[in-house]
Design an enzyme around this catalytic site. Sequence first.
Site, PDB file in Angstrom:
ATOM      1  N   HIS A 219      -9.917   6.302  -2.386  1.00 50.90           N
ATOM      2  CA  HIS A 219     -10.039   5.936  -1.189  1.00 50.90           C
ATOM      3  C   HIS A 219     -11.309   4.326  -1.175  1.00 50.90           C
ATOM      4  O   HIS A 219     -11.601   4.342  -0.456  1.00 50.90           O
ATOM      5  CB  HIS A 219     -10.807   6.792  -0.161  1.00 50.90           C
ATOM      6  CG  HIS A 219      -9.619   7.835   0.299  1.00 50.90           C
ATOM      7  ND1 HIS A 219      -9.900   8.861   0.139  1.00 50.90           N
ATOM      8  CD2 HIS A 219      -8.039   7.977   0.758  1.00 50.90           C
ATOM      9  CE1 HIS A 219      -8.458   9.829   0.925  1.00 50.90           C
ATOM     10  NE2 HIS A 219      -7.438   8.726   0.397  1.00 50.90           N
TER      11      HIS A 219
ATOM     12  N   ARG B 294      -4.214  19.533   0.384  1.00 49.28           N
ATOM     13  CA  ARG B 294      -4.717  19.476  -0.540  1.00 49.28           C
ATOM     14  C   ARG B 294      -6.073  20.208  -0.233  1.00 49.28           C
ATOM     15  O   ARG B 294      -6.525  20.559   0.916  1.00 49.28           O
ATOM     16  CB  ARG B 294      -5.143  18.001  -1.017  1.00 49.28           C
ATOM     17  CG  ARG B 294      -4.236  17.132  -1.992  1.00 49.28           C
ATOM     18  CD  ARG B 294      -4.610  16.316  -2.650  1.00 49.28           C
ATOM     19  NE  ARG B 294      -3.687  14.897  -1.419  1.00 49.28           N
ATOM     20  CZ  ARG B 294      -4.293  13.879  -1.723  1.00 49.28           C
ATOM     21  NH1 ARG B 294      -5.084  13.136  -2.583  1.00 49.28           N
ATOM     22  NH2 ARG B 294      -4.340  13.045  -0.586  1.00 49.28           N
TER      23      ARG B 294
ATOM     24  N   GLU C 120      -6.879  -1.436   4.236  1.00 48.10           N
ATOM     25  CA  GLU C 120      -6.564  -1.292   3.228  1.00 48.10           C
ATOM     26  C   GLU C 120      -5.958  -2.900   2.533  1.00 48.10           C
ATOM     27  O   GLU C 120      -6.039  -2.991   0.968  1.00 48.10           O
ATOM     28  CB  GLU C 120      -5.957  -0.067   2.458  1.00 48.10           C
ATOM     29  CG  GLU C 120      -6.869   1.130   2.266  1.00 48.10           C
ATOM     30  CD  GLU C 120      -6.172   2.907   2.030  1.00 48.10           C
ATOM     31  OE1 GLU C 120      -7.047   3.147   1.552  1.00 48.10           O
ATOM     32  OE2 GLU C 120      -5.797   2.417   2.728  1.00 48.10           O
TER      33      GLU C 120
ATOM     34  N   ARG D 261      -1.857  -1.722  -3.886  1.00 48.87           N
ATOM     35  CA  ARG D 261      -2.978  -0.703  -3.980  1.00 48.87           C
ATOM     36  C   ARG D 261      -2.110   0.889  -5.030  1.00 48.87           C
ATOM     37  O   ARG D 261      -1.760   1.026  -5.279  1.00 48.87           O
ATOM     38  CB  ARG D 261      -3.349   0.166  -2.651  1.00 48.87           C
ATOM     39  CG  ARG D 261      -3.800   1.743  -2.947  1.00 48.87           C
ATOM     40  CD  ARG D 261      -4.305   2.402  -1.277  1.00 48.87           C
ATOM     41  NE  ARG D 261      -4.736   3.860  -1.887  1.00 48.87           N
ATOM     42  CZ  ARG D 261      -3.680   5.046  -1.617  1.00 48.87           C
ATOM     43  NH1 ARG D 261      -2.778   4.523  -1.118  1.00 48.87           N
ATOM     44  NH2 ARG D 261      -4.694   5.989  -1.474  1.00 48.87           N
TER      45      ARG D 261
ATOM     46  N   ASN E   4       0.972  -1.074  -0.071  1.00 47.36           N
ATOM     47  CA  ASN E   4      -0.273  -0.209  -0.127  1.00 47.36           C
ATOM     48  C   ASN E   4       1.128   1.248  -0.176  1.00 47.36           C
ATOM     49  O   ASN E   4       1.228   1.786   0.920  1.00 47.36           O
ATOM     50  CB  ASN E   4      -0.800  -0.556   1.617  1.00 47.36           C
ATOM     51  CG  ASN E   4      -2.054   1.070   1.176  1.00 47.36           C
ATOM     52  OD1 ASN E   4      -1.467   2.691   0.160  1.00 47.36           O
ATOM     53  ND2 ASN E   4      -2.668   1.248   2.345  1.00 47.36           N
TER      54      ASN E   4
END
Length: 369
Positions: free
Chosen positions: A151, A212, A353, A62, A7
């Site tokens: 996500h 961001r 994840e 990922r 990941n």
Amino acid sequence: MHVLALNPGSATLKFKLYDLAGGERVLASATVDHVAGETTARAAEDVLRRCAPLGVHVVGCRVVHGGERFSAPTRVTEDVLAGIRDLGRLAPLHNAVAASVLEAAGRLLPGVPVVAVFDTAFHRTLPDVAALYAIPLELGRGRGLHRYGFHGISHAYVAGRLTVLLGRGSERTRLIVCHLGNGASTCAVRDGRSVDTSMGLTPLEGLVMGTRCGDVDAGLVLHLLTSEGLSAERVGQLLNHESGLLGLGGHADVRELERAARAGDARAGLALDVFAYRVRKYVGAYVAALGGLDALAFTGGIGEHSTLLRGKICQGLGCLGVELDDALNETASAGEVRIGRGAVEVWVVPTDEEKQVAREAALLASQGR
């Protein structure tokens, strides 16, 4: 079957090696911090060499942006790697890094299936009313300039766990998942399918994030390019790396902002308030989009650990059936914990994840594709 889940993030590399035949037992895991670009690839090489003696039958990784081309987990080839790199123009902090990690896996573990698992895939079920921008349709549909969402691996995992915690199947279930970390997004899930999400064509849209900006008026971007005389590259740097919590509060780390706010720093307090307000607006909008709500979940580094921000986000949502239990919220520290007392169940659900990546990669490999 031993499945290595990688990941790579914008500043970290997480990995877990699972024995899926042994009840998803974790054989090895770690998080490598403060890596980016080439250093992430080198960290991945170290992980691959460390795990190889334990036996690796499948590698899953990922990848943030799958664009129009990649709508499901995909076995990695040179052509697939080129496609992932090309999509780096839409996810500049992530895709190039993921491609380097995938390339390293193929080189160091020859003969082992390597699978790319895309964050955008879960959101391919978005209806047109949620996915399309109000620009000429030949651009939106014809050139793939629409909302993809991100996500998705985390949102899929948490939504799945929520249905288990609610003691019901996914059908006729309305959920909102708030993945809150350095990158942050919300997702509305109906019947187990993503029907709206806050990120868009790129991971820049939506919530306030660590660096961001999230939602801004497109006219602001034009103003920065014309009236302020900034180059497109400079605007990209400003909105991706110098805005968000960092730009508002002086820190990208919520822990630092909370400490500063407690010490009386008004700027830090403002950044936290703006962050919470943006999430609260999206939650309210998604309740309307879903026609009601059964459960709300917080996940990600901030969602799982910031008692303060969970409280700020839920303020004023009582009219929608969302009511925190302050005592439960204060003491929720680890694991899956219900923290609400209203008609809507409110949960903290740690995301995984890597487990979701491992499951999806193993499924694809078992199908021989």
